[in-house]
Design a protein around this motif. Structure first.
Motif, PDB file in Angstrom:
ATOM      1  N   SER A 121       0.844  -1.189   0.000  1.00  0.00           N
ATOM      2  CA  SER A 121       0.000   0.000   0.000  1.00  0.00           C
ATOM      3  C   SER A 121       0.883   1.243   0.000  1.00  0.00           C
ATOM      4  CB  SER A 121      -0.910   0.004   1.229  1.00  0.00           C
ATOM      5  OG  SER A 121      -1.740  -1.132   1.251  1.00  0.00           O
ATOM      6  N   LYS A 122       0.328   2.316  -0.526  1.00  0.00           N
ATOM      7  CA  LYS A 122       1.099   3.548  -0.640  1.00  0.00           C
ATOM      8  C   LYS A 122       0.475   4.642   0.215  1.00  0.00           C
ATOM      9  CE  LYS A 122       2.295   4.746  -4.780  1.00  0.00           C
ATOM     10  NZ  LYS A 122       2.201   5.268  -6.162  1.00  0.00           N
ATOM     11  N   ILE A 123       1.285   5.298   1.019  1.00  0.00           N
ATOM     12  CA  ILE A 123       0.807   6.430   1.807  1.00  0.00           C
ATOM     13  C   ILE A 123       0.828   7.662   0.910  1.00  0.00           C
ATOM     14  CG2 ILE A 123       1.214   7.885   3.831  1.00  0.00           C
ATOM     15  CD1 ILE A 123       2.581   5.515   5.161  1.00  0.00           C
ATOM     16  N   LEU A 124      -0.337   8.112   0.500  1.00  0.00           N
ATOM     17  CA  LEU A 124      -0.427   9.295  -0.350  1.00  0.00           C
ATOM     18  C   LEU A 124      -0.306  10.569   0.475  1.00  0.00           C
ATOM     19  CD1 LEU A 124      -3.346   8.108  -2.656  1.00  0.00           C
ATOM     20  CD2 LEU A 124      -0.889   7.938  -3.069  1.00  0.00           C
ATOM     21  N   ILE A 125      -0.972  10.575   1.621  1.00  0.00           N
ATOM     22  CA  ILE A 125      -0.863  11.697   2.563  1.00  0.00           C
ATOM     23  C   ILE A 125      -0.729  11.093   3.950  1.00  0.00           C
ATOM     24  CG2 ILE A 125      -1.947  13.762   3.512  1.00  0.00           C
ATOM     25  CD1 ILE A 125      -3.563  13.990   0.952  1.00  0.00           C
ATOM     26  N   ALA A 126       0.355  11.366   4.613  1.00  0.00           N
ATOM     27  CA  ALA A 126       0.588  10.782   5.940  1.00  0.00           C
ATOM     28  C   ALA A 126       0.035  11.700   7.023  1.00  0.00           C
ATOM     29  CB  ALA A 126       2.078  10.554   6.158  1.00  0.00           C
ATOM     30  N   GLY A 127      -0.848  11.137   7.847  1.00  0.00           N
ATOM     31  CA  GLY A 127      -1.302  11.864   9.013  1.00  0.00           C
ATOM     32  C   GLY A 127      -0.245  11.783  10.094  1.00  0.00           C
ATOM     33  N   GLU A 128      -0.497  12.404  11.207  1.00  0.00           N
ATOM     34  CA  GLU A 128       0.465  12.425  12.310  1.00  0.00           C
ATOM     35  C   GLU A 128       0.790  11.000  12.773  1.00  0.00           C
ATOM     36  OE1 GLU A 128       0.560  13.960  16.965  1.00  0.00           O
ATOM     37  OE2 GLU A 128      -0.760  14.946  15.507  1.00  0.00           O
ATOM     38  N   GLY A 129       2.088  10.643  12.716  1.00  0.00           N
ATOM     39  CA  GLY A 129       2.535   9.340  13.187  1.00  0.00           C
ATOM     40  C   GLY A 129       2.318   8.192  12.228  1.00  0.00           C
ATOM     41  N   THR A 130       1.749   8.435  11.061  1.00  0.00           N
ATOM     42  CA  THR A 130       1.473   7.351  10.111  1.00  0.00           C
ATOM     43  C   THR A 130       2.706   7.036   9.273  1.00  0.00           C
ATOM     44  OG1 THR A 130      -0.861   7.962   9.955  1.00  0.00           O
ATOM     45  CG2 THR A 130       0.026   6.612   8.186  1.00  0.00           C
ATOM     46  N   ASP A 131       3.083   5.765   9.242  1.00  0.00           N
ATOM     47  CA  ASP A 131       4.169   5.311   8.387  1.00  0.00           C
ATOM     48  C   ASP A 131       3.850   3.894   7.912  1.00  0.00           C
ATOM     49  OD1 ASP A 131       4.928   3.485  10.433  1.00  0.00           O
ATOM     50  OD2 ASP A 131       6.157   5.024  11.382  1.00  0.00           O
ATOM     51  N   TYR A 132       4.798   3.277   7.220  1.00  0.00           N
ATOM     52  CA  TYR A 132       4.527   1.967   6.623  1.00  0.00           C
ATOM     53  C   TYR A 132       4.474   0.832   7.640  1.00  0.00           C
ATOM     54  CZ  TYR A 132       4.755   3.819   1.910  1.00  0.00           C
ATOM     55  OH  TYR A 132       4.471   4.512   0.759  1.00  0.00           O
ATOM     56  N   THR A 133       4.795   1.113   8.876  1.00  0.00           N
ATOM     57  CA  THR A 133       4.709   0.067   9.907  1.00  0.00           C
ATOM     58  C   THR A 133       3.360   0.040  10.601  1.00  0.00           C
ATOM     59  OG1 THR A 133       5.557   1.472  11.710  1.00  0.00           O
ATOM     60  CG2 THR A 133       7.186   0.328  10.338  1.00  0.00           C
ATOM     61  N   ASN A 134       2.555   1.067  10.433  1.00  0.00           N
ATOM     62  CA  ASN A 134       1.273   1.111  11.152  1.00  0.00           C
ATOM     63  C   ASN A 134       0.107   1.518  10.265  1.00  0.00           C
ATOM     64  OD1 ASN A 134       1.504   3.967  10.890  1.00  0.00           O
ATOM     65  ND2 ASN A 134       2.556   4.111  12.845  1.00  0.00           N
ATOM     66  N   MET A 135       0.217   1.242   8.972  1.00  0.00           N
ATOM     67  CA  MET A 135      -0.884   1.550   8.062  1.00  0.00           C
ATOM     68  C   MET A 135      -2.109   0.706   8.419  1.00  0.00           C
ATOM     69  SD  MET A 135       0.755   1.868   4.286  1.00  0.00           S
ATOM     70  CE  MET A 135       1.311   0.176   4.344  1.00  0.00           C
ATOM     71  N   PRO A 136      -3.303   1.192   8.091  1.00  0.00           N
ATOM     72  CA  PRO A 136      -4.518   0.412   8.356  1.00  0.00           C
ATOM     73  C   PRO A 136      -4.485  -0.922   7.607  1.00  0.00           C
ATOM     74  CG  PRO A 136      -5.063   2.677   7.794  1.00  0.00           C
ATOM     75  CD  PRO A 136      -3.608   2.510   7.503  1.00  0.00           C
ATOM     76  N   TYR A 137      -4.994  -1.944   8.243  1.00  0.00           N
ATOM     77  CA  TYR A 137      -5.141  -3.234   7.571  1.00  0.00           C
ATOM     78  C   TYR A 137      -6.332  -3.969   8.159  1.00  0.00           C
ATOM     79  CZ  TYR A 137      -3.436  -6.120  11.462  1.00  0.00           C
ATOM     80  OH  TYR A 137      -3.311  -6.764  12.664  1.00  0.00           O
ATOM     81  N   GLU A 138      -6.885  -4.867   7.372  1.00  0.00           N
ATOM     82  CA  GLU A 138      -8.047  -5.633   7.819  1.00  0.00           C
ATOM     83  C   GLU A 138      -7.745  -7.115   7.699  1.00  0.00           C
ATOM     84  OE1 GLU A 138     -11.236  -4.235   5.406  1.00  0.00           O
ATOM     85  OE2 GLU A 138     -11.737  -2.637   6.791  1.00  0.00           O
ATOM     86  N   SER A 139      -7.949  -7.830   8.775  1.00  0.00           N
ATOM     87  CA  SER A 139      -7.766  -9.271   8.737  1.00  0.00           C
ATOM     88  C   SER A 139      -9.028  -9.911   8.167  1.00  0.00           C
ATOM     89  CB  SER A 139      -7.503  -9.816  10.142  1.00  0.00           C
ATOM     90  OG  SER A 139      -8.568  -9.465  11.010  1.00  0.00           O
ATOM     91  N   ALA A 140      -8.869 -11.052   7.516  1.00  0.00           N
ATOM     92  CA  ALA A 140     -10.008 -11.767   6.941  1.00  0.00           C
ATOM     93  C   ALA A 140     -10.241 -13.047   7.741  1.00  0.00           C
ATOM     94  CB  ALA A 140      -9.733 -12.095   5.477  1.00  0.00           C
ATOM     95  N   PRO A 141     -11.078 -13.005   8.766  1.00  0.00           N
ATOM     96  CA  PRO A 141     -11.282 -14.168   9.627  1.00  0.00           C
ATOM     97  C   PRO A 141     -12.177 -15.213   8.968  1.00  0.00           C
ATOM     98  CG  PRO A 141     -12.761 -12.427  10.259  1.00  0.00           C
ATOM     99  CD  PRO A 141     -11.911 -11.874   9.148  1.00  0.00           C
ATOM    100  N   PRO A 142     -12.069 -16.464   9.392  1.00  0.00           N
ATOM    101  CA  PRO A 142     -12.991 -17.486   8.897  1.00  0.00           C
ATOM    102  C   PRO A 142     -14.422 -17.144   9.313  1.00  0.00           C
ATOM    103  CG  PRO A 142     -11.129 -18.465  10.066  1.00  0.00           C
ATOM    104  CD  PRO A 142     -11.085 -16.999  10.321  1.00  0.00           C
ATOM    105  N   LEU A 143     -15.393 -17.589   8.527  1.00  0.00           N
ATOM    106  CA  LEU A 143     -16.790 -17.293   8.837  1.00  0.00           C
ATOM    107  C   LEU A 143     -17.198 -17.853  10.200  1.00  0.00           C
ATOM    108  CD1 LEU A 143     -18.635 -17.774   5.433  1.00  0.00           C
ATOM    109  CD2 LEU A 143     -18.276 -15.653   6.691  1.00  0.00           C
TER     110      LEU A 143
END
Length: 399
Positions: A121-143
């Motif tokens: 993923s690419k950070i287009l605009i970084a908010g305060e404290g945002t970097d490539y180690t803490n970008m948003p992500y979503e886990s896909a759990p089993p149903l």
């Protein structure tokens, strides 16, 4: 054999050679027509466009373009540090041949390590404290995880509603006149929050069929209505629809896409489309304190594989900037997602005014979440009414 004569020279051109030349010309024209036909028949997101060319150019460092200018005008070379004014052609050729950037280890590790594609993923605009180690992500759990019975804390949700009701909003000076102009939905409807789940501490189990991120969408609609902007909230449970049709969780966006298209057909007044999610990150990344009060931070996700990418990005950028002015630190920034392991469109190709917002994370309380959507509604109303003012036709001059 045909002969071409000049005053002093006689040139013989075999008839077979002329036929070959004509055949090559005809084949070349046919291939060109086939190529043009193939390009024009491609789906919009795959056609060459300013965004795709921009993305291609983004793979090259700025120094490359400065050096290209320097080939024509040596003055531009002065913009580079002395030690880097000499072009490293071997590095450039290696990058073109292998798609590996020696200055970015992600380009090598991403295809080798399982799960490392998350950082594509690419950070287009970084908010305060945002970097490539803490970008948003979503886990896909089993149903089975999402369908497991869990006891929710209704008291926590009721307290959050009570806290927000104690903060009245002045009556709006303008309204949409009863029209619903914003469509709010949740692609991952069962995403929930640990503080609202009794006895649950594992973030991978933060899912619930009723006490979930859909409540955040409902609250956003309420806050927008308070500010005179009509909003429609989807009541469709995407997870249940997937189960009914035997579809996989990874097909959630295919299902939510159908609901958005149906809503667009039923209500032509809908102009903005907001998909609300919650992040899987922990509290320290998803919470900010503003004036002594805790808020759940928000992040804007832009699909990099859709034809309306630039418009989607423009909308997210302006909303991020408005949040920064009124609520510094509330926005985590604007993130682009595309490629393997992600949807890449997020239904944003359906409208240039479509956005996906990550509101808070697994550790945020509904009080913090509702506080944040109230702040978002505050800045969105400013944006909306300003946009309406700009788009409104000028009054006709009196004759």
């Amino acid at each position: 054999m045909k002969r071409w004569r000049s005053p002093n020279v006689v040139i013989a051109i075999p008839g077979a050679s002329i036929k070959k030349l004509l055949m090559l010309i005809i084949l070349g024209c046919m291939m060109m027509l086939m190529l043009v036909g193939a390009l024009t028949s491609l789906r919009p997101e795959y056609r060459p466009s300013s965004s795709s060319l921009n993305d291609m150019a983004a793979h090259f460092p700025e120094e490359t373009f400065i050096r290209l200018f320097a080939l024509e005008n040596r003055y531009f070379a002065q913009l580079l540090p002395k030690e880097r004014r000499q072009t490293n052609y071997s590095s450039l050729l290696f990058r073109l041949a292998t798609s590996i950037n020696p200055d970015d280890p992600r380009s090598l590790l991403g295809s080798e390590l399982p799960g490392f594609a998350l950082y594509d993923s690419k950070i287009l605009i970084a908010g305060e404290g945002t970097d490539y180690t803490n970008m948003p992500y979503e886990s896909a759990p089993p149903l089975r995880v999402m369908l497991a019975e869990r006891q929710a804390s209704v008291e926590e949700l009721e307290q959050a509603n009570k806290n927000e009701e104690e903060k009245p909003v002045p009556p709006p000076s303008r309204t949409t006149g009863g029209k619903k102009v914003i469509y709010i939905y949740n692609t991952h409807t069962h995403e929930s929050f640990l503080p609202a789940l009794k006895g649950v501490t594992d973030p991978d189990l933060a899912f619930h069929p009723t006490v979930n991120v859909a409540k955040v969408g409902e609250k956003l609609a309420e806050e927008l209505e308070k500010r005179g902007i009509g909003a429609e909230v989807s009541k469709i449970d995407i997870v249940n629809e997937l189960l009914k049709k035997g579809m996989k969780y990874s097909q959630s966006y295919d299902m939510s896409r159908q609901t958005v298209i149906a809503a667009m057909k039923q209500n032509r007044d809908l102009h903005y489309f907001i998909d609300i999610h919650r992040d899987s990150r922990r509290r320290k990344y998803t919470t900010v304190t503003i004036n002594g009060v805790d808020y759940a931070r928000v992040a804007f996700i832009i699909g990099g594989e859709n034809a309306t990418y630039e418009k989607n990005l423009q909308l997210a950028t302006e909303l991020h900037q408005l949040l920064q002015k009124k609520y510094p630190g509330l926005s985590r920034g604007v993130i682009e997602k595309k490629g393997a392991g992600t949807n890449g469109k997020f239904n944003q190709d359906l409208s240039e005014n479509a956005i996906l917002i990550e509101v808070g994370g697994v550790d945020n309380t509904f009080t913090e979440l509702f506080r944040s959507v109230s702040a978002f509604a505050d800045v969105f109303s400013d944006y909306y009414w300003q946009a309406e003012k700009v788009e409104a036709p000028a009054p006709a001059e009196k004759k």
